[in-house]
Design a protein around this motif. Sequence first.
Motif, PDB file in Angstrom:
ATOM      1  N   LEU A   1       0.819  -1.196   0.000  1.00 13.40           N
ATOM      2  CA  LEU A   1       0.000   0.000   0.000  1.00 13.40           C
ATOM      3  C   LEU A   1       0.862   1.260   0.000  1.00 13.40           C
ATOM      4  O   LEU A   1       0.574   2.224  -0.704  1.00 13.40           O
ATOM      5  N   PHE A   2       1.942   1.228   0.769  1.00 16.55           N
ATOM      6  CA  PHE A   2       2.871   2.362   0.814  1.00 16.55           C
ATOM      7  C   PHE A   2       3.454   2.629  -0.577  1.00 16.55           C
ATOM      8  O   PHE A   2       3.430   3.752  -1.074  1.00 16.55           O
ATOM      9  N   TRP A   3       3.992   1.583  -1.215  1.00 18.55           N
ATOM     10  CA  TRP A   3       4.601   1.757  -2.528  1.00 18.55           C
ATOM     11  C   TRP A   3       3.551   2.119  -3.579  1.00 18.55           C
ATOM     12  O   TRP A   3       3.821   2.883  -4.510  1.00 18.55           O
ATOM     13  N   SER A   4       2.364   1.601  -3.443  1.00 21.53           N
ATOM     14  CA  SER A   4       1.292   1.949  -4.366  1.00 21.53           C
ATOM     15  C   SER A   4       0.966   3.439  -4.272  1.00 21.53           C
ATOM     16  O   SER A   4       0.793   4.109  -5.295  1.00 21.53           O
ATOM     17  N   ASN A   5       0.886   3.966  -3.075  1.00 23.58           N
ATOM     18  CA  ASN A   5       0.604   5.385  -2.876  1.00 23.58           C
ATOM     19  C   ASN A   5       1.723   6.255  -3.430  1.00 23.58           C
ATOM     20  O   ASN A   5       1.467   7.284  -4.055  1.00 23.58           O
ATOM     21  N   ILE A   6       2.960   5.854  -3.189  1.00 20.50           N
ATOM     22  CA  ILE A   6       4.103   6.616  -3.696  1.00 20.50           C
ATOM     23  C   ILE A   6       4.079   6.630  -5.228  1.00 20.50           C
ATOM     24  O   ILE A   6       4.226   7.681  -5.859  1.00 20.50           O
ATOM     25  N   LEU A   7       3.899   5.460  -5.833  1.00 18.27           N
ATOM     26  CA  LEU A   7       3.891   5.377  -7.293  1.00 18.27           C
ATOM     27  C   LEU A   7       2.694   6.096  -7.905  1.00 18.27           C
ATOM     28  O   LEU A   7       2.792   6.652  -9.000  1.00 18.27           O
ATOM     29  N   MET A   8       1.575   6.094  -7.195  1.00 17.49           N
ATOM     30  CA  MET A   8       0.375   6.762  -7.675  1.00 17.49           C
ATOM     31  C   MET A   8       0.619   8.270  -7.797  1.00 17.49           C
ATOM     32  O   MET A   8       0.006   8.938  -8.634  1.00 17.49           O
ATOM     33  N   ILE A   9       1.510   8.802  -7.004  1.00 22.13           N
ATOM     34  CA  ILE A   9       1.841  10.226  -7.070  1.00 22.13           C
ATOM     35  C   ILE A   9       3.002  10.473  -8.033  1.00 22.13           C
ATOM     36  O   ILE A   9       2.961  11.381  -8.855  1.00 22.13           O
ATOM     37  N   LEU A  10       4.030   9.662  -7.965  1.00 20.65           N
ATOM     38  CA  LEU A  10       5.238   9.900  -8.749  1.00 20.65           C
ATOM     39  C   LEU A  10       5.054   9.656 -10.244  1.00 20.65           C
ATOM     40  O   LEU A  10       5.585  10.419 -11.057  1.00 20.65           O
ATOM     41  N   VAL A  11       4.356   8.624 -10.629  1.00 18.15           N
ATOM     42  CA  VAL A  11       4.226   8.294 -12.053  1.00 18.15           C
ATOM     43  C   VAL A  11       3.544   9.423 -12.831  1.00 18.15           C
ATOM     44  O   VAL A  11       4.080   9.858 -13.864  1.00 18.15           O
ATOM     45  N   PRO A  12       2.404   9.959 -12.402  1.00 22.95           N
ATOM     46  CA  PRO A  12       1.809  11.075 -13.158  1.00 22.95           C
ATOM     47  C   PRO A  12       2.686  12.329 -13.170  1.00 22.95           C
ATOM     48  O   PRO A  12       2.756  13.019 -14.183  1.00 22.95           O
ATOM     49  N   VAL A  13       3.362  12.598 -12.059  1.00 25.51           N
ATOM     50  CA  VAL A  13       4.239  13.775 -12.014  1.00 25.51           C
ATOM     51  C   VAL A  13       5.393  13.611 -12.998  1.00 25.51           C
ATOM     52  O   VAL A  13       5.703  14.531 -13.766  1.00 25.51           O
ATOM     53  N   ILE A  14       6.020  12.461 -13.006  1.00 26.91           N
ATOM     54  CA  ILE A  14       7.140  12.211 -13.913  1.00 26.91           C
ATOM     55  C   ILE A  14       6.663  12.271 -15.365  1.00 26.91           C
ATOM     56  O   ILE A  14       7.337  12.867 -16.220  1.00 26.91           O
ATOM     57  N   MET A  15       5.532  11.683 -15.669  1.00 28.08           N
ATOM     58  CA  MET A  15       5.006  11.710 -17.032  1.00 28.08           C
ATOM     59  C   MET A  15       4.678  13.139 -17.470  1.00 28.08           C
ATOM     60  O   MET A  15       4.964  13.529 -18.605  1.00 28.08           O
ATOM     61  N   THR A  16       4.102  13.923 -16.582  1.00 25.93           N
ATOM     62  CA  THR A  16       3.782  15.311 -16.898  1.00 25.93           C
ATOM     63  C   THR A  16       5.043  16.107 -17.181  1.00 25.93           C
ATOM     64  O   THR A  16       5.101  16.885 -18.143  1.00 25.93           O
ATOM     65  N   VAL A  17       6.060  15.927 -16.355  1.00 27.71           N
ATOM     66  CA  VAL A  17       7.325  16.629 -16.558  1.00 27.71           C
ATOM     67  C   VAL A  17       7.960  16.214 -17.883  1.00 27.71           C
ATOM     68  O   VAL A  17       8.434  17.065 -18.649  1.00 27.71           O
ATOM     69  N   LEU A  18       7.973  14.940 -18.197  1.00 23.33           N
ATOM     70  CA  LEU A  18       8.566  14.477 -19.449  1.00 23.33           C
ATOM     71  C   LEU A  18       7.814  15.014 -20.664  1.00 23.33           C
ATOM     72  O   LEU A  18       8.431  15.462 -21.638  1.00 23.33           O
ATOM     73  N   ILE A  19       6.501  14.997 -20.621  1.00 27.87           N
ATOM     74  CA  ILE A  19       5.711  15.525 -21.736  1.00 27.87           C
ATOM     75  C   ILE A  19       5.923  17.028 -21.869  1.00 27.87           C
ATOM     76  O   ILE A  19       6.056  17.558 -22.984  1.00 27.87           O
ATOM     77  N   GLY A  20       5.986  17.735 -20.748  1.00 27.69           N
ATOM     78  CA  GLY A  20       6.246  19.178 -20.786  1.00 27.69           C
ATOM     79  C   GLY A  20       7.605  19.493 -21.384  1.00 27.69           C
ATOM     80  O   GLY A  20       7.744  20.400 -22.214  1.00 27.69           O
ATOM     81  N   LEU A  21       8.629  18.741 -20.983  1.00 29.73           N
ATOM     82  CA  LEU A  21       9.962  18.947 -21.542  1.00 29.73           C
ATOM     83  C   LEU A  21       9.993  18.634 -23.035  1.00 29.73           C
ATOM     84  O   LEU A  21      10.656  19.333 -23.812  1.00 29.73           O
ATOM     85  N   LEU A  22       9.275  17.613 -23.446  1.00 32.52           N
ATOM     86  CA  LEU A  22       9.201  17.275 -24.862  1.00 32.52           C
ATOM     87  C   LEU A  22       8.540  18.404 -25.656  1.00 32.52           C
ATOM     88  O   LEU A  22       9.028  18.787 -26.725  1.00 32.52           O
ATOM     89  N   CYS A  23       7.467  18.957 -25.128  1.00 32.14           N
ATOM     90  CA  CYS A  23       6.795  20.071 -25.810  1.00 32.14           C
ATOM     91  C   CYS A  23       7.702  21.293 -25.906  1.00 32.14           C
ATOM     92  O   CYS A  23       7.774  21.944 -26.951  1.00 32.14           O
ATOM     93  N   VAL A  24       8.396  21.607 -24.827  1.00 30.51           N
ATOM     94  CA  VAL A  24       9.324  22.743 -24.847  1.00 30.51           C
ATOM     95  C   VAL A  24      10.433  22.501 -25.866  1.00 30.51           C
ATOM     96  O   VAL A  24      10.813  23.405 -26.618  1.00 30.51           O
ATOM     97  N   ALA A  25      10.950  21.283 -25.925  1.00 31.56           N
ATOM     98  CA  ALA A  25      12.009  20.966 -26.879  1.00 31.56           C
ATOM     99  C   ALA A  25      11.521  21.101 -28.315  1.00 31.56           C
ATOM    100  O   ALA A  25      12.228  21.644 -29.178  1.00 31.56           O
TER     101      ALA A  25
END
Length: 84
Positions: free
Chosen positions: A7-31
């Motif tokens: 449950l702990f790791w699920s909660n952590i991943l539930m927050i980190l995965v969307p944040v990381i994906m958003t940052v990567l997509i944002g960087l791709l758009c800026v590039a």
Amino acid sequence: MTVKKRLFWSNILMILVPVIMTVLIGLLCVAVIWMTLLRGARLDQRDQEDFEHICMAITEVIINWIRRMILNSCMQCWIKMEWL
């Protein structure tokens, strides 16, 4: 692995995965925009002047909108205080 750890790791991943994906997509758009402006757009002097003129017009519209929002919120606060 215990349920508590899962449950702990699920909660952590539930927050980190969307944040990381958003940052990567944002960087791709800026590039993509950066590469288009530097290499693909081939702006000549007239286009550059038009671009700057449009940017200044958009900036002026945004600044005026922000000023109106601030003025409206101040007026609403003043009206509320007047009725107290």
